[in-house]
Design a protein around this motif. Structure first.
Motif, PDB file in Angstrom:
ATOM      1  N   LEU A 176       0.801  -1.113   0.396  1.00 29.50           N
ATOM      2  CA  LEU A 176       0.186  -0.176  -0.019  1.00 29.50           C
ATOM      3  C   LEU A 176       0.845   0.940  -0.375  1.00 29.50           C
ATOM      4  N   ALA A 177       0.746   2.052  -0.774  1.00 32.60           N
ATOM      5  CA  ALA A 177       1.437   2.884  -0.991  1.00 32.60           C
ATOM      6  C   ALA A 177      -0.104   4.542  -0.593  1.00 32.60           C
ATOM      7  N   VAL A 178       1.115   5.030   0.551  1.00 30.49           N
ATOM      8  CA  VAL A 178      -0.237   6.385   1.364  1.00 30.49           C
ATOM      9  C   VAL A 178       0.653   7.586   1.569  1.00 30.49           C
ATOM     10  N   SER A 179      -0.538   8.775   0.955  1.00 30.52           N
ATOM     11  CA  SER A 179      -0.348  10.042   1.545  1.00 30.52           C
ATOM     12  C   SER A 179      -1.161  10.863   2.064  1.00 30.52           C
ATOM     13  N   PRO A 180      -1.265  11.960   3.164  1.00 33.58           N
ATOM     14  CA  PRO A 180      -2.347  12.825   2.815  1.00 33.58           C
ATOM     15  C   PRO A 180      -2.560  13.133   1.556  1.00 33.58           C
ATOM     16  N   ASP A 181      -1.567  13.816   1.089  1.00 39.30           N
ATOM     17  CA  ASP A 181      -1.606  14.800  -0.302  1.00 39.30           C
ATOM     18  C   ASP A 181      -2.822  13.460  -1.350  1.00 39.30           C
ATOM     19  N   PRO A 182      -3.606  13.562  -1.219  1.00 45.78           N
ATOM     20  CA  PRO A 182      -4.323  13.047  -2.216  1.00 45.78           C
ATOM     21  C   PRO A 182      -3.644  12.355  -3.522  1.00 45.78           C
ATOM     22  N   VAL A 183      -2.412  13.436  -4.498  1.00 47.89           N
ATOM     23  CA  VAL A 183      -1.572  13.144  -5.587  1.00 47.89           C
ATOM     24  C   VAL A 183      -0.311  12.233  -5.142  1.00 47.89           C
ATOM     25  N   ALA A 184       0.265  12.787  -4.251  1.00 51.55           N
ATOM     26  CA  ALA A 184       2.307  12.337  -3.871  1.00 51.55           C
ATOM     27  C   ALA A 184       2.311  11.222  -4.160  1.00 51.55           C
ATOM     28  N   ALA A 185       1.078   9.969  -3.178  1.00 50.50           N
ATOM     29  CA  ALA A 185       1.521   8.812  -3.603  1.00 50.50           C
ATOM     30  C   ALA A 185       0.731   8.401  -4.795  1.00 50.50           C
ATOM     31  N   ALA A 186       0.167   8.583  -5.605  1.00 44.86           N
ATOM     32  CA  ALA A 186       0.502   8.203  -6.863  1.00 44.86           C
ATOM     33  C   ALA A 186       0.962   8.476  -7.884  1.00 44.86           C
ATOM     34  N   LYS A 187       1.370   9.845  -8.157  1.00 41.59           N
ATOM     35  CA  LYS A 187       2.769  10.654  -8.713  1.00 41.59           C
ATOM     36  C   LYS A 187       3.580   9.824  -8.418  1.00 41.59           C
ATOM     37  N   ALA A 188       4.006   9.661  -7.325  1.00 50.38           N
ATOM     38  CA  ALA A 188       5.242   8.762  -7.032  1.00 50.38           C
ATOM     39  C   ALA A 188       5.471   6.997  -7.624  1.00 50.38           C
ATOM     40  N   VAL A 189       4.363   6.341  -7.127  1.00 50.72           N
ATOM     41  CA  VAL A 189       4.304   5.622  -7.729  1.00 50.72           C
ATOM     42  C   VAL A 189       4.185   4.870  -9.021  1.00 50.72           C
ATOM     43  N   VAL A 190       3.364   6.207  -9.696  1.00 50.22           N
ATOM     44  CA  VAL A 190       3.408   5.603 -11.228  1.00 50.22           C
ATOM     45  C   VAL A 190       4.379   6.464 -12.140  1.00 50.22           C
ATOM     46  N   GLU A 191       5.003   6.979 -11.086  1.00 55.18           N
ATOM     47  CA  GLU A 191       7.305   7.417 -11.920  1.00 55.18           C
ATOM     48  C   GLU A 191       7.651   6.622 -11.812  1.00 55.18           C
ATOM     49  N   PHE A 192       7.794   6.335 -10.776  1.00 56.45           N
ATOM     50  CA  PHE A 192       8.279   4.389 -10.726  1.00 56.45           C
ATOM     51  C   PHE A 192       8.156   3.312 -11.425  1.00 56.45           C
ATOM     52  N   ALA A 193       7.103   2.996 -11.398  1.00 57.57           N
ATOM     53  CA  ALA A 193       6.176   1.985 -12.348  1.00 57.57           C
ATOM     54  C   ALA A 193       6.336   2.498 -14.164  1.00 57.57           C
ATOM     55  N   LYS A 194       7.182   3.313 -14.119  1.00 58.81           N
ATOM     56  CA  LYS A 194       7.042   3.614 -15.869  1.00 58.81           C
ATOM     57  C   LYS A 194       8.310   3.618 -15.799  1.00 58.81           C
ATOM     58  N   SER A 195       9.434   3.636 -14.766  1.00 56.96           N
ATOM     59  CA  SER A 195      11.368   2.298 -15.076  1.00 56.96           C
ATOM     60  C   SER A 195      11.417   1.558 -14.822  1.00 56.96           C
ATOM     61  N   ASN A 196      10.153   0.904 -13.719  1.00 59.79           N
ATOM     62  CA  ASN A 196      10.186  -0.596 -13.656  1.00 59.79           C
ATOM     63  C   ASN A 196       8.893  -1.750 -13.899  1.00 59.79           C
ATOM     64  N   ASP A 197       8.973  -2.314 -14.476  1.00 56.78           N
ATOM     65  CA  ASP A 197       7.932  -2.894 -14.994  1.00 56.78           C
ATOM     66  C   ASP A 197       7.310  -4.176 -13.588  1.00 56.78           C
ATOM     67  N   LYS A 198       8.538  -4.279 -12.924  1.00 58.43           N
ATOM     68  CA  LYS A 198       7.997  -5.057 -11.522  1.00 58.43           C
ATOM     69  C   LYS A 198       7.511  -5.266 -10.844  1.00 58.43           C
ATOM     70  N   LEU A 199       7.350  -3.826 -10.496  1.00 63.45           N
ATOM     71  CA  LEU A 199       5.876  -2.997 -10.099  1.00 63.45           C
ATOM     72  C   LEU A 199       4.581  -2.417 -10.358  1.00 63.45           C
ATOM     73  N   GLU A 200       3.530  -3.675 -10.327  1.00 65.37           N
ATOM     74  CA  GLU A 200       2.598  -3.266 -10.904  1.00 65.37           C
ATOM     75  C   GLU A 200       1.197  -2.718 -10.179  1.00 65.37           C
TER      76      GLU A 200
END
Length: 170
Positions: free
Chosen positions: A80-104
């Motif tokens: 679970l990626a969790v953040s008080p700011d609704p955008v922060a967790a999603a942004k960090a996970v999506v950015e990491f997933a762009k460069s790493n296919d082992k995170l879905e």
């Protein structure tokens, strides 16, 4: 993990979820320790946290919360990626997933609203809370700057006319 440790883990996860603006569920498909450390570092920089937990404990933690609907997404090796700011967790996970296919990215939620993968990516495309605050300050500051320019312009024109009049010797 004994019963007390499990209770403590559930309580810790529940506390983390109570302050969450958004939760993103990811599936770990073989991240190395270095990649996992890099992801956690990116999450901390974004003001979010990334928690790998047993699905059964996560389901217990989300029971009777706004995120109760995430239970169906918790299958397989999830985190679970969790953040008080609704955008922060999603942004960090999506950015990491762009460069790493082992995170879905499996899905997520904002309160009781469940997000699919496209919803999480759309959320990540939004500006963060800090970016919105900066834009708002800029918008509020712009009219004041323009008013100051308008107020100063006539005074500077009068000063130039007076200076030219004095220079002409009249």
């Amino acid at each position: 993990m004994n019963r007390d440790e499990k209770k403590e883990a559930v309580a810790s996860l529940s506390a983390m979820l109570s302050d969450a603006g958004a939760v993103v569920v990811t599936r770990n498909l073989g991240l190395t320790v270095a990649q996992s450390t890099e992801l956690r570092s990116a999450m901390r920089e974004a003001g979010a946290s990334y928690k790998v937990t047993k699905n059964r404990l996560a389901k217990l933690a989300i029971t009777d919360t706004d995120y109760d609907s995430l239970g169906e997404l918790l299958t397989g090796p999830t985190a679970l990626a969790v953040s008080p700011d609704p955008v922060a967790a999603a942004k960090a996970v999506v950015e990491f997933a762009k460069s790493n296919d082992k995170l879905e990215i499996v899905g997520g939620a904002m309160g009781d609203t469940v997000l699919d993968v496209a919803g999480v990516k759309a959320l990540a495309a939004l500006p963060s809370l800090d970016e919105l605050r900066g834009k708002l300050v800029g918008l509020l500051n712009a009219p004041a700057t323009k008013v100051a320019q308008v107020v100063q312009a006539p005074a500077s024109k009068v000063a130039r006319v007076a200076g030219a009049y004095a220079a002409s010797g009249a």
